[in-house]
Design an enzyme around this catalytic site. Structure first.
Site, PDB file in Angstrom:
ATOM      1  CE  LYS A   6     105.881 -43.158  -6.664  1.00  0.00           C
ATOM      2  NZ  LYS A   6     104.968 -42.044  -6.556  1.00  0.00           N
ATOM      3  CE1 TYR A  46     108.713 -38.395  -8.580  1.00  0.00           C
ATOM      4  CE2 TYR A  46     109.527 -39.040  -6.833  1.00  0.00           C
ATOM      5  CZ  TYR A  46     108.653 -39.222  -7.992  1.00  0.00           C
ATOM      6  OH  TYR A  46     107.783 -40.428  -7.868  1.00  0.00           O
ATOM      7  CG  ASN A 109     101.356 -42.862  -5.949  1.00  0.00           C
ATOM      8  OD1 ASN A 109     102.532 -43.111  -5.819  1.00  0.00           O
ATOM      9  ND2 ASN A 109     101.148 -41.495  -6.338  1.00  0.00           N
ATOM     10  CG  HIS A 112     107.766 -42.658 -11.313  1.00  0.00           C
ATOM     11  ND1 HIS A 112     107.349 -41.462 -11.530  1.00  0.00           N
ATOM     12  CD2 HIS A 112     108.331 -42.867 -12.506  1.00  0.00           C
ATOM     13  CE1 HIS A 112     108.046 -40.724 -12.245  1.00  0.00           C
ATOM     14  NE2 HIS A 112     108.616 -41.602 -12.871  1.00  0.00           N
ATOM     15  CD  GLU A 123     110.890 -40.365 -15.273  1.00  0.00           C
ATOM     16  OE1 GLU A 123     110.376 -41.334 -15.389  1.00  0.00           O
ATOM     17  OE2 GLU A 123     109.985 -39.512 -15.047  1.00  0.00           O
TER      18      GLU A 123
HETATM   19  O1  CDP Z   1     103.099 -39.950 -10.169  1.00  0.00           O
HETATM   20  P1  CDP Z   1     102.305 -39.031 -11.027  1.00  0.00           P
HETATM   21  O2  CDP Z   1     102.815 -38.532 -12.454  1.00  0.00           O
HETATM   22  O3  CDP Z   1     100.859 -39.815 -11.211  1.00  0.00           O
HETATM   23  O4  CDP Z   1     101.967 -37.673 -10.195  1.00  0.00           O
HETATM   24  P2  CDP Z   1     103.184 -36.349 -10.192  1.00  0.00           P
HETATM   25  O5  CDP Z   1     101.926 -35.255 -10.241  1.00  0.00           O
HETATM   26  O6  CDP Z   1     104.004 -36.514 -11.146  1.00  0.00           O
HETATM   27  O7  CDP Z   1     103.551 -36.454  -8.624  1.00  0.00           O
HETATM   28  C1  CDP Z   1     104.641 -37.358  -8.272  1.00  0.00           C
HETATM   29  C2  CDP Z   1     104.554 -38.030  -6.807  1.00  0.00           C
HETATM   30  O8  CDP Z   1     104.223 -36.990  -5.968  1.00  0.00           O
HETATM   31  C3  CDP Z   1     103.094 -38.774  -7.090  1.00  0.00           C
HETATM   32  O9  CDP Z   1     103.211 -40.052  -7.486  1.00  0.00           O
HETATM   33  C4  CDP Z   1     102.948 -38.847  -5.640  1.00  0.00           C
HETATM   34  O10 CDP Z   1     103.728 -39.793  -4.838  1.00  0.00           O
HETATM   35  C5  CDP Z   1     103.220 -37.534  -5.303  1.00  0.00           C
HETATM   36  N1  CDP Z   1     102.490 -36.505  -4.589  1.00  0.00           N
HETATM   37  C6  CDP Z   1     102.099 -36.301  -3.529  1.00  0.00           C
HETATM   38  O11 CDP Z   1     102.753 -36.725  -2.450  1.00  0.00           O
HETATM   39  N2  CDP Z   1     101.221 -35.112  -3.147  1.00  0.00           N
HETATM   40  C7  CDP Z   1     100.471 -34.414  -4.119  1.00  0.00           C
HETATM   41  N3  CDP Z   1      99.457 -33.855  -3.834  1.00  0.00           N
HETATM   42  C8  CDP Z   1     100.818 -34.862  -5.322  1.00  0.00           C
HETATM   43  C9  CDP Z   1     101.682 -35.782  -5.680  1.00  0.00           C
HETATM   44 MG    MG Z   2     104.599 -37.737 -12.792  1.00  0.00          MG
END
Ligand code: CDP
Ligand code: MG
Length: 130
Positions: A6, A46, A109, A112, A123
């Site tokens: 990212k 997304y 973070n 992805h 994807e």
């Molecule tokens: O990336 P991952 O699958 O672990 O998490 P997700 O629940 O699919 O969320 C996608 C992305 O949204 C995360 O990697 C974060 O960058 C962002 N996110 C955020 O900004 N705030 C949150 N409370 C949860 C997710």
């Molecule tokens: Mg995810």
């Protein structure tokens, strides 16, 4: 599986270091490209999160700078990549995971990774179908 380095990690010149993390765990990088998304493309990528309160910021962020998208191959690639990445929130990620080492915050973070084989296919097609 599909992996993305990212903008926060690309900006800090962590591309090679993070690629090495994958290689150390036995992943082959089959394809990779450095690109910058339009916000509309990030919104499409997304889409599953479109009802979430963080959706708009997330899409702005993913399209804020260059990213590196990669197809990663190994046995149980989806699950093993999720383990190597660690929890979404870097403060909750286990020691030794990419997000623990490099993540700045829950939104920045660093990586992805696809969360299922089905989504990995979708994807991979999203970035590499041409
Ligand atoms: O990336 P991952 O699958 O672990 O998490 P997700 O629940 O699919 O969320 C996608 C992305 O949204 C995360 O990697 C974060 O960058 C962002 N996110 C955020 O900004 N705030 C949150 N409370 C949860 C997710
Ligand atoms: Mg995810």
């Amino acid at each position: 599986t599909l992996s993305i380095i990212k903008p926060d990690a690309v900006e800090r010149n962590l591309i090679e270091e993070i690629k090495q993390e994958f290689k150390n765990k036995g992943f082959n990088i089959l394809k990779e490209k450095k690109i910058k998304l339009e916000k509309s493309e990030a919104e499409k990528f997304y889409k599953v999160h479109q009802s979430k309160p963080f959706y708009n910021d997330l899409c702005s962020y993913l399209s804020s700078g260059p990213i590196v998208v990669m197809i990663l191959e190994r046995e149980s690639a989806v699950v093993e990549n999720r383990k190597l990445m660690g929890a979404t929130d870097p403060t909750k990620a286990e020691e030794g995971t990419i997000r623990k080492k490099y993540g700045i915050s829950i939104d920045k973070n660093s990586v992805h990774g696809s969360d299922s084989l089905e989504n990995a296919k979708i994807e991979i097609d999203f970035f590499f179908k041409d």
